[in-house]
Design a protein around this motif. Structure first.
Motif: not given
Ligand SMILES: Cc1cc2nc3c(=O)[nH]c(=O)nc-3n(C[C@H](O)[C@H](O)[C@H](O)COP(=O)(O)OP(=O)(O)OC[C@H]3O[C@@H](n4cnc5c(N)ncnc54)[C@H](O)[C@@H]3O)c2cc1C
Length: 411
Positions: A41, A48, A411
């Protein structure tokens, strides 16, 4: 020959593409099971979860047609206390887990009718929630507007702080010996009908016995896979605001601004307020199909403040600390894709949509089992990646208890 052998010995058993909350929990659990694990990564610990509210809302998040997902959500909510205890013990960090419960309220007669429907669905599913009058709701949360018409008290829907959770998972991975490659994976490598690892954007390749694609809404953009193997995930934008609640003498004198998560439908539009123990108040969230756009818009901020203000008028006095937008990894049935794909040694852990924080403990357990046994546990079979492939192993249809209507608390 010796160099080749030692190079092979240094290869990870598992490469996890994506170091968001889902990739990190997968890597931590994998390393705990003795697998040499590497996370790829460019910015691990982001994603998020830096935006998410962190509601653990299995009950108030119930939607028609999502009863199968409900089972996984409830199981993960039940795992939360022991999961955070283990994580906090392993790292010495807190996760902001707070057993505060949730109050879902209605603003007018239509909203109340909607909430009644949700209550009925919850009861049919055997869930615990209690109907309150407007006055009873305000007794629980005195900052609510006098116009609140009724509410649902759900004592089992709690919260955690996704930023703290992610930081703790990152630390836990480091302590468990997970390796980190700060790069972008551009292609899945395969040969002889098996996944062999990934190619990175800096030209290197990373070979491994097993590869897990956990890149959130970006999971479907990686190259090297035929279309039927690409995870059908899409980004669903959500804008969120962060305010500061009174602390010190003001809080002591007047009591907490809000003591539990408050969610509502305000004239048909959903909104939530999540009060953290450290004084942060999260207001969310918009739900927008805008591709990869993460712009915070005047309209988004206006709508959130307008609806939150209608619900809790006193919040306009609070300092506004932050506005931000993030991308939920949406899947065609709003449920995650977990486990082996049709390409041997390639697994998915993605598509968690609006429940990725809630589903973190369950996902870690399931992926650890997949990576060590090669088998998807029985409780996760409904979430196998192949369920969207024509002729592939389709999931059993969700049992629908009532006609689908738009009954969303977002949500
Ligand atoms: C506004 C909003 C509110 C939310 N509220 C809640 C809530 O209250 N409760 C709840 O349970 N959930 C909530 N969610 C959902 C939750 O945040 C997500 O489901 C979850 O964070 C997804 O995690 P992930 O690790 O799968 O993906 P992400 O968080 O998107 O992480 C993906 C990671 O992969 C990396 N990556 C991407 N492409 C590549 C590549 N090619 N190579 C290497 N790395 C790559 C990225 O850098 C990133 O770190 C909310 C989400 C939003 C946006």
């Amino acid at each position: 020959m010796r160099t080749e052998l030692s190079a092979r010995a240094a290869l990870p058993d598992v490469t996890v593409v994506g170091g968001g909350v889902i990739g990190l929990v997968t890597a931590w659990r994998s390393a705990q099971r003795g697998l040499r694990t590497t996370v790829v990564d460019p910015a691990p610990g982001g994603g998020a979860a830096q935006v998410a509210a962190g509601m653990l809302a299995a009950v108030t998040e119930l939607h028609y047609g999502e009863e199968t997902l409900l089972g996984l959500n409830l199981a993960s909510a039940e795992r939360y206390p022991s999961f955070v205890a283990e994580l906090e013990e392993a790292t010495g960090l807190t996760t902001g887990y707070r057993r505060c419960g949730t109050l879902a309220v209605a603003f007018d007669a239509d909203d109340r009718a909607f909430l009644r429907e949700l209550h009925a669905l919850q009861q049919r599913c055997g869930l615990e929630s209690a109907w309150l009058t407007g006055r009873e709701s305000r007794r629980l949360e005195p900052m609510l507007a006098p116009s609140v018409r009724g509410g649902l008290r759900v004592d089992g829907d709690h919260q955690t702080d996704p930023r703290r959770l992610t930081a703790a998972l990152l630390a836990a991975c480091e302590r468990a010996g997970v390796g980190f490659e700060r790069a972008t994976a551009v292609r899945v490598l395969s040969d002889g009908g098996r996944a062999l690892g990934v190619a990175l954007d800096d030209g290197r390749t990373l070979s491994s016995g097993q590869t897990v694609l956990a890149a959130g809404s970006f999971s479907g953009r990686i190259e090297g896979l035929p279309p039927e193997l690409l995870p059908p995930v899409r980004p669903v934008k959500g804008q969120v605001l962060r305010l500061r609640m009174p602390s010190g003498t003001a809080a002591e004198k007047y009591g907490p601004f809000l003591s539990r998560t408050v969610r509502a439908v305000v004239r048909g539009r959903p909104v939530y307020l999540v009060p953290r123990a450290d004084g942060e108040l999260v207001i969310g969230a918009t739900t927008e199909e805008m591709g990869w756009d993460t712009t915070v818009t005047a309209g988004g901020v206006y709508e959130l403040l307008r609806d939150a203000h209608a619900l809790v008028p006193g919040l306009t006095e609070l300092p506004l600390a932050e506005s931000r937008a993030g991308l939920r990894p949406g899947s065609p049935d709003n449920a995650p894709l977990l486990g082996p794909t049709a390409l041997p040694d390639l697994h998915l852990a993605t598509g968690h949509f609006r429940n990725g924080i809630l589903l973190t403990p369950a996902t870690g357990d399931i992926l650890a089992e997949v990576l060590t046994t090669g088998e998807l546990p029985e409780r996760a079979r409904a979430f196998r990646p192949g369920r969207f492939t024509p002729g592939g192993s389709a999931a059993p249809p969700h049992p629908v208890l009532a006609p689908p209507e738009s009954t969303e608390l977002p949500v």
